[in-house]
Write a protein that holds these residues in place. Structure first.
Motif, PDB file in Angstrom:
ATOM      1  N   LYS A  41     -32.147  21.233  21.404  1.00 47.93           N
ATOM      2  CA  LYS A  41     -32.919  20.226  20.668  1.00 47.93           C
ATOM      3  C   LYS A  41     -32.572  20.210  19.180  1.00 47.93           C
ATOM      4  CE  LYS A  41     -37.008  20.527  23.629  1.00 47.93           C
ATOM      5  NZ  LYS A  41     -38.441  20.877  23.620  1.00 47.93           N
ATOM      6  N   ARG A  42     -31.809  21.238  18.724  1.00 46.81           N
ATOM      7  CA  ARG A  42     -31.472  21.369  17.304  1.00 46.81           C
ATOM      8  C   ARG A  42     -32.759  21.422  16.470  1.00 46.81           C
ATOM      9  NH1 ARG A  42     -26.014  20.158  17.615  1.00 46.81           N
ATOM     10  NH2 ARG A  42     -25.531  19.730  15.461  1.00 46.81           N
ATOM     11  N   GLU A  43     -33.716  22.207  16.972  1.00 47.48           N
ATOM     12  CA  GLU A  43     -35.058  22.174  16.402  1.00 47.48           C
ATOM     13  C   GLU A  43     -35.676  23.573  16.307  1.00 47.48           C
ATOM     14  OE1 GLU A  43     -39.215  19.802  17.286  1.00 47.48           O
ATOM     15  OE2 GLU A  43     -37.814  20.063  18.928  1.00 47.48           O
ATOM     16  N   ILE A  75     -25.067  24.157  14.580  1.00 49.33           N
ATOM     17  CA  ILE A  75     -26.016  23.108  14.183  1.00 49.33           C
ATOM     18  C   ILE A  75     -25.864  22.866  12.685  1.00 49.33           C
ATOM     19  CG2 ILE A  75     -28.464  22.523  13.968  1.00 49.33           C
ATOM     20  CD1 ILE A  75     -28.936  24.264  16.484  1.00 49.33           C
ATOM     21  N   ASP A  76     -25.612  21.613  12.305  1.00 42.48           N
ATOM     22  CA  ASP A  76     -25.462  21.303  10.886  1.00 42.48           C
ATOM     23  C   ASP A  76     -26.747  20.759  10.262  1.00 42.48           C
ATOM     24  OD1 ASP A  76     -25.279  18.946  12.324  1.00 42.48           O
ATOM     25  OD2 ASP A  76     -23.743  18.071  11.045  1.00 42.48           O
ATOM     26  N   VAL A  77     -27.620  20.144  11.076  1.00 39.37           N
ATOM     27  CA  VAL A  77     -28.919  19.671  10.601  1.00 39.37           C
ATOM     28  C   VAL A  77     -29.965  20.156  11.596  1.00 39.37           C
ATOM     29  CG1 VAL A  77     -30.366  17.665  10.088  1.00 39.37           C
ATOM     30  CG2 VAL A  77     -27.930  17.623   9.504  1.00 39.37           C
ATOM     31  N   VAL A  78     -30.941  20.893  11.093  1.00 38.43           N
ATOM     32  CA  VAL A  78     -32.016  21.396  11.939  1.00 38.43           C
ATOM     33  C   VAL A  78     -33.285  20.626  11.592  1.00 38.43           C
ATOM     34  CG1 VAL A  78     -32.713  23.299  10.403  1.00 38.43           C
ATOM     35  CG2 VAL A  78     -33.073  23.509  12.859  1.00 38.43           C
ATOM     36  N   GLN A  79     -34.129  20.403  12.591  1.00 41.64           N
ATOM     37  CA  GLN A  79     -35.373  19.687  12.357  1.00 41.64           C
ATOM     38  C   GLN A  79     -36.556  20.503  12.857  1.00 41.64           C
ATOM     39  OE1 GLN A  79     -35.237  15.998  14.511  1.00 41.64           O
ATOM     40  NE2 GLN A  79     -35.486  16.965  16.490  1.00 41.64           N
ATOM     41  N   LEU A  80     -37.741  20.080  12.450  1.00 47.13           N
ATOM     42  CA  LEU A  80     -38.982  20.706  12.897  1.00 47.13           C
ATOM     43  C   LEU A  80     -40.125  19.749  12.657  1.00 47.13           C
ATOM     44  CD1 LEU A  80     -40.635  21.670  10.118  1.00 47.13           C
ATOM     45  CD2 LEU A  80     -38.831  23.391  10.132  1.00 47.13           C
ATOM     46  N   GLN A  81     -41.238  20.005  13.315  1.00 51.13           N
ATOM     47  CA  GLN A  81     -42.459  19.261  13.077  1.00 51.13           C
ATOM     48  C   GLN A  81     -43.413  20.189  12.343  1.00 51.13           C
ATOM     49  OE1 GLN A  81     -44.096  17.162  16.428  1.00 51.13           O
ATOM     50  NE2 GLN A  81     -42.068  16.682  17.223  1.00 51.13           N
ATOM     51  N   ALA A  82     -43.733  19.833  11.110  1.00 50.98           N
ATOM     52  CA  ALA A  82     -44.607  20.669  10.289  1.00 50.98           C
ATOM     53  C   ALA A  82     -46.036  20.163  10.343  1.00 50.98           C
ATOM     54  CB  ALA A  82     -44.121  20.652   8.838  1.00 50.98           C
ATOM     55  N   THR A  83     -46.971  21.100  10.472  1.00 52.18           N
ATOM     56  CA  THR A  83     -48.377  20.725  10.347  1.00 52.18           C
ATOM     57  C   THR A  83     -48.663  20.407   8.887  1.00 52.18           C
ATOM     58  OG1 THR A  83     -49.052  23.007   9.990  1.00 52.18           O
ATOM     59  CG2 THR A  83     -49.058  22.211  12.276  1.00 52.18           C
ATOM     60  N   GLY A  84     -49.731  19.686   8.652  1.00 48.59           N
ATOM     61  CA  GLY A  84     -50.087  19.291   7.293  1.00 48.59           C
ATOM     62  C   GLY A  84     -50.188  20.452   6.329  1.00 48.59           C
ATOM     63  N   ASP A  98     -38.768  13.225   7.090  1.00 49.75           N
ATOM     64  CA  ASP A  98     -37.987  12.096   7.576  1.00 49.75           C
ATOM     65  C   ASP A  98     -38.739  11.438   8.731  1.00 49.75           C
ATOM     66  OD1 ASP A  98     -35.955  10.291   8.097  1.00 49.75           O
ATOM     67  OD2 ASP A  98     -34.824  11.714   9.324  1.00 49.75           O
ATOM     68  N   PRO A  99     -39.483  10.365   8.474  1.00 50.16           N
ATOM     69  CA  PRO A  99     -39.568   9.574   7.246  1.00 50.16           C
ATOM     70  C   PRO A  99     -40.408  10.287   6.194  1.00 50.16           C
ATOM     71  CG  PRO A  99     -41.078   8.700   8.877  1.00 50.16           C
ATOM     72  CD  PRO A  99     -40.310   9.813   9.551  1.00 50.16           C
ATOM     73  N   ALA A 108     -45.573  16.249   9.778  1.00 47.07           N
ATOM     74  CA  ALA A 108     -44.383  15.547   9.297  1.00 47.07           C
ATOM     75  C   ALA A 108     -43.163  16.046  10.055  1.00 47.07           C
ATOM     76  CB  ALA A 108     -44.179  15.779   7.803  1.00 47.07           C
ATOM     77  N   LEU A 109     -42.269  15.117  10.383  1.00 46.78           N
ATOM     78  CA  LEU A 109     -40.960  15.479  10.912  1.00 46.78           C
ATOM     79  C   LEU A 109     -40.108  15.836   9.705  1.00 46.78           C
ATOM     80  CD1 LEU A 109     -38.904  15.721  13.202  1.00 46.78           C
ATOM     81  CD2 LEU A 109     -38.351  13.307  12.846  1.00 46.78           C
ATOM     82  N   MET A 110     -39.514  17.021   9.727  1.00 46.71           N
ATOM     83  CA  MET A 110     -38.745  17.490   8.589  1.00 46.71           C
ATOM     84  C   MET A 110     -37.367  17.930   9.052  1.00 46.71           C
ATOM     85  SD  MET A 110     -41.722  19.346   6.408  1.00 46.71           S
ATOM     86  CE  MET A 110     -41.024  18.806   4.848  1.00 46.71           C
ATOM     87  N   LYS A 111     -36.389  17.751   8.158  1.00 42.36           N
ATOM     88  CA  LYS A 111     -35.002  18.109   8.463  1.00 42.36           C
ATOM     89  C   LYS A 111     -34.375  18.817   7.289  1.00 42.36           C
ATOM     90  CE  LYS A 111     -34.326  14.208  11.553  1.00 42.36           C
ATOM     91  NZ  LYS A 111     -33.521  13.021  11.855  1.00 42.36           N
ATOM     92  N   LYS A 112     -33.368  19.630   7.609  1.00 41.96           N
ATOM     93  CA  LYS A 112     -32.620  20.320   6.565  1.00 41.96           C
ATOM     94  C   LYS A 112     -31.156  20.386   6.980  1.00 41.96           C
ATOM     95  CE  LYS A 112     -32.389  24.644   3.946  1.00 41.96           C
ATOM     96  NZ  LYS A 112     -33.011  25.967   3.756  1.00 41.96           N
ATOM     97  N   ARG A 113     -30.282  19.994   6.068  1.00 42.35           N
ATOM     98  CA  ARG A 113     -28.847  20.153   6.287  1.00 42.35           C
ATOM     99  C   ARG A 113     -28.516  21.605   5.963  1.00 42.35           C
ATOM    100  NH1 ARG A 113     -24.833  17.323   7.588  1.00 42.35           N
ATOM    101  NH2 ARG A 113     -25.944  15.351   7.378  1.00 42.35           N
TER     102      ARG A 113
END
Length: 118
Positions: A41-43, A75-84, A98-99, A108-113
Motif C-alpha cells: 500500500k506504500r503506507e 518506496i519513494d513516497v510514503v503516505q498515512l492517514q493522520a488523526t486530527g 494531500d489535499p 488528514a491524508l499525508m504524504k512524504k517524499r
C-alpha cells in the motif's frame, strides 16, 4: 487504542500483521510505542506512543525506522492517514497534507517524499 481497535476482528488483524512490517519501541521491559508499514500500500498504517512517553521523540524514532524500511523496499513516497491530534506531529516530521488540511480537521491524508540513497 480502544477506538482504533473498535470493529477489528482477530482473524483480520492477524492477516494484517502478516502483511506489514512492525517497529516496536521499548522502555525497559515495557512496550511504549509501535508502528507499522504496508509495503504493497506504500503506507504507514499506524503509529502509537503511550501518552506517558509523548514528547520524548519516541514517535519520531518510530517514523524514522518505518521510513528506512520504506526506502529499503523502494518506496519513494510514503503516505498515512493522520488523526486530527497527530497532524502537527507529521507536519513537523516533513509530511504534507494531500489535499491541504483545514484547521480543526479530524483526520488528514499525508504524504512524504523519501530521500533516496546515492
Amino acid at each position: 487504542i480502544e477506538k482504533w481497535l473498535a470493529g477489528q476482528q482477530p482473524a483480520g488483524y492477524a492477516q494484517t500483521m502478516r502483511d506489514e512490517s512492525f517497529v516496536v519501541a521499548c522502555g525497559g521491559h515495557d512496550v511504549i510505542g509501535w508502528g507499522a508499514l504496508s509495503v504493497p500500500k506504500r503506507e504507514i498504517t499506524n503509529v502509537f506512543v503511550d501518552p506517558a512517553h509523548h514528547r520524548r521523540r519516541v514517535g519520531t524514532a518510530i517514523i524514522g525506522c518505518l521510513e528506512k524500511l520504506a526506502r529499503a523496499a523502494g518506496i519513494d513516497v510514503v503516505q498515512l492517514q493522520a488523526t486530527g491530534t497527530a497532524i502537527e506531529f507529521y507536519l513537523a516530521n516533513g509530511y504534507q497534507s494531500d489535499p491541504p488540511v483545514v484547521p480543526g480537521a479530524e483526520w488528514a491524508l499525508m504524504k512524504k517524499r523519501l530521500a533516496t540513497a546515492g
